[in-house]
Write a protein that holds these residues in place. Structure first.
Motif, mmCIF file in Angstrom:
data_model
loop_
_atom_site.group_PDB
_atom_site.id
_atom_site.type_symbol
_atom_site.label_atom_id
_atom_site.label_comp_id
_atom_site.label_asym_id
_atom_site.label_seq_id
_atom_site.Cartn_x
_atom_site.Cartn_y
_atom_site.Cartn_z
ATOM 1 N N UNK A 1 0.780 -1.264 -0.082
ATOM 2 C CA UNK A 1 0.009 0.149 0.050
ATOM 3 C C UNK A 1 0.774 1.360 -0.149
ATOM 4 N N UNK A 2 0.370 2.258 -0.781
ATOM 5 C CA UNK A 2 1.122 3.463 -0.773
ATOM 6 C C UNK A 2 0.606 4.282 0.440
ATOM 7 N N UNK A 3 1.388 4.877 1.335
ATOM 8 C CA UNK A 3 0.905 5.641 2.638
ATOM 9 C C UNK A 3 1.765 6.787 2.911
ATOM 10 N N UNK A 4 1.337 8.048 3.448
ATOM 11 C CA UNK A 4 1.940 9.024 3.669
ATOM 12 C C UNK A 4 3.328 8.664 4.852
ATOM 13 N N UNK A 5 4.434 9.193 4.454
ATOM 14 C CA UNK A 5 5.554 8.538 5.388
ATOM 15 C C UNK A 5 5.122 8.917 7.076
ATOM 16 N N UNK A 6 4.191 9.851 7.173
ATOM 17 C CA UNK A 6 3.713 10.238 8.458
ATOM 18 C C UNK A 6 3.028 9.060 9.148
ATOM 19 N N UNK A 7 2.550 8.385 8.356
ATOM 20 C CA UNK A 7 1.623 7.054 9.088
ATOM 21 C C UNK A 7 2.500 5.890 9.940
ATOM 22 N N UNK A 8 3.718 6.040 9.386
ATOM 23 C CA UNK A 8 4.691 5.054 10.260
ATOM 24 C C UNK A 8 5.305 5.842 11.008
ATOM 25 N N UNK A 9 5.919 5.234 12.170
ATOM 26 C CA UNK A 9 6.730 5.885 13.167
ATOM 27 C C UNK A 9 8.150 5.934 12.573
ATOM 28 N N UNK A 10 8.928 6.949 13.185
ATOM 29 C CA UNK A 10 10.085 7.224 12.443
ATOM 30 C C UNK A 10 11.145 6.184 12.630
ATOM 31 N N UNK A 11 11.000 5.386 13.711
ATOM 32 C CA UNK A 11 11.838 4.352 13.981
ATOM 33 C C UNK A 11 11.607 3.332 13.081
#
Length: 499
Positions: free
Chosen positions: A254-264
């Motif tokens: 799936x293509x998601x905004x980077x902000x949907x995932x934790x930076x880690x």
């Protein structure tokens, strides 16, 4: 085990014929058993239940987007193709049984030309001897086959003297460290290529073997099969935001905004990557989700309990080609032993786990002859009986096959709806504002199993409509040769980004 058990209690019964007679002492009628199976498989398939499954799956997704090293894995691909890219690329596709080398032309929107075209392709079988090649020997074999492909008579038209950019679709685990590199992980399936190379860079291993043969190639992109499917479909349809692999195995991207995932979740990536990326392709490993969410039957529970890795891929156990035939087999065995299917005779080899191929139950569903003659021949060839099965027996097998595959299509629709909802929420969009979303599909079940894709689409339409989306706005679309085309598109996206 049952005949041995009976003989232990009634040793005077003697040979197989008498044993069969005992097995035929039915606990219930075949029609009663059919009704029970139908009730158990169809009970969860109403729209309200499927929407509840989707909501629970979404709840399972969120913590994995924050912390997990086995699912919801962000790739290095953060750019989708525009569809205007043009170029010629060498595409490599390494699967469990085949290595393919192809020259791919991407022609963009050029008038009168196919947008994506395989100008030449060679396929090399990966048999047990190749799987047994240890360490560098496997990559040397790959380089040899690449050389045969680009320097042979047919390959001369490929090679104009310039360096060929390569894209690789790798259908095995790899921990990516850049768009063109990744740490080699255990391949499984009998492959010994990781002996002495485990943890080394996959791109460098392949390039080292190519350089030893003086091949004028350059590794530019490594993608997994789900990401390749999304990229290949997105090149032709810019509304593509999800991809689905459903064959022997099961996965989705799936293509998601980077902000949907934790930076880690992104590990040690260079700041330049973060500066460029606002979205990312995510390998969901959807097969691992669904435990205690997707309702199971006693036959599913038996399959899981006897699996070498129980509970590891609960979703896959319910929908993939590896397991559909096995679920049907377990239902049929109980029918033989308690309801008189096949006159109480266990067909040859049907007691063996995974002996009923999903391809056979597909024939039962596709056979439109009045007597189910094609299905009868296929079944008797794989699982002979002392007497041919009756039409009632064959109809029963067909009905069970339909119940199992229909449930799989419905559960798959719930999983897709969950990912679609996840993406909409991450983008800050209400369902009515998401617009058209194309889902690239690849794999033998979603592409070839009779009526499966259409049935899944009908469930998906119902779920998205109830969620407030525009009618038929989430569409399952075939992504033919997605591994080859996706490998090439992965390279062109890199070139676009670095231009």
């Amino acid at each position: 085990m049952l005949p041995s058990f009976i003989q232990a209690i009634f040793p005077s019964l003697g040979g197989p014929k008498r044993i069969r007679d005992v097995v035929r002492a039915c606990d219930r009628s075949l029609e009663d058993y059919r009704s029970e199976v139908q009730r158990l498989f169809e009970a969860p398939l109403n729209a309200k239940s499927l929407l509840a499954m989707s909501a629970k799956l979404q709840a399972q997704f969120y913590p994995k987007l924050q912390a997990s090293n086995i699912c919801m894995l962000p790739s290095y691909n953060h750019t989708l193709p525009t569809g205007d890219e043009q170029g010629t690329y060498l595409a490599l596709d390494v699967g469990g049984s085949t290595f393919r080398v192809a020259l791919v032309e991407l022609n963009g929107q050029s008038a009168g030309a196919e947008s994506m075209r395989i100008t030449h392709m060679r396929s090399f079988r990966i048999d047990n001897a190749i799987r047994s090649l240890k360490g560098h020997a496997f990559f040397d074999w790959m380089a040899l086959k690449i050389e045969e492909s680009i320097s042979g008579p047919e390959g001369k038209s490929w090679n104009n003297g310039s360096t060929l950019p390569m894209g690789l679709a790798w259908s095995f685990p790899v921990e990516q460290t850049s768009i063109r590199s990744g740490m080699l992980l255990s391949m499984g399936k009998g492959f010994l290529a990781t002996e002495g190379t485990l943890g080394q860079d996959l791109g460098e291993l392949i390039m080292k073997s190519c350089q030893e043969r003086n091949l004028n190639v350059r590794m530019d992109s490594i993608v997994n099969d789900a990401s390749a499917t999304l990229l290949s479909r997105a090149y032709k349809d810019n509304s593509t935001r999800l991809a689905l692999i459903l064959g022997t195995g099961f996965n989705a991207a799936v293509h998601l905004p980077v902000s949907a995932l934790a930076h880690s979740k992104f590990g040690q990536r260079p700041q330049s990557w973060h500066d460029q990326a606002d979205h990312v392709l995510v390998n969901t490993e959807l097969s691992m989700f669904g435990k205690d969410i997707l309702p199971t039957t006693r036959w599913d529970d038996t399959l899981n309990a006897n699996h070498t890795h129980p509970d590891f891929q609960p979703f896959e156990h319910l929908v993939s080609g590896r397991y559909l035939g096995e679920i049907v087999r377990l239902v049929l065995l109980e029918a033989v032993r308690t309801a008189g299917l096949f006159g109480g005779e266990v067909p040859d080899k049907l007691s063996e786990a995974y002996s009923l191929d999903t391809g056979i139950i597909a024939i039962f569903e596709s056979d439109d002859s009045a007597s189910l003659s094609q299905a009868c021949t296929a079944f008797q060839t794989a699982h002979p009986l002392s007497k041919p099965p009756t039409f009632s027996d064959l109809s029963f097998v067909r009905h069970i096959s339909q119940l199992v595959s229909h449930r799989a299509a419905a559960y798959l629709a719930a999983g897709i709806h969950a990912l679609w909802s996840l993406r909409a929420s991450a983008e800050g969009l209400s369902p009515s504002c998401v617009g058209r979303v194309s889902i690239g599909c690849n794999g033998s079940v979603i592409e070839k199993y009779p009526y499966f894709k259409d049935l899944c689409q009908s469930y998906l339409d119902e779920l998205t409509d109830l969620s407030g989306a525009e009618p038929h706005s989430v569409v399952l679309e075939p992504a033919v040769e997605s591994a080859i085309f996706g490998a090439a598109v992965g390279v062109c996206c890199l070139e676009e980004r670095e231009a």
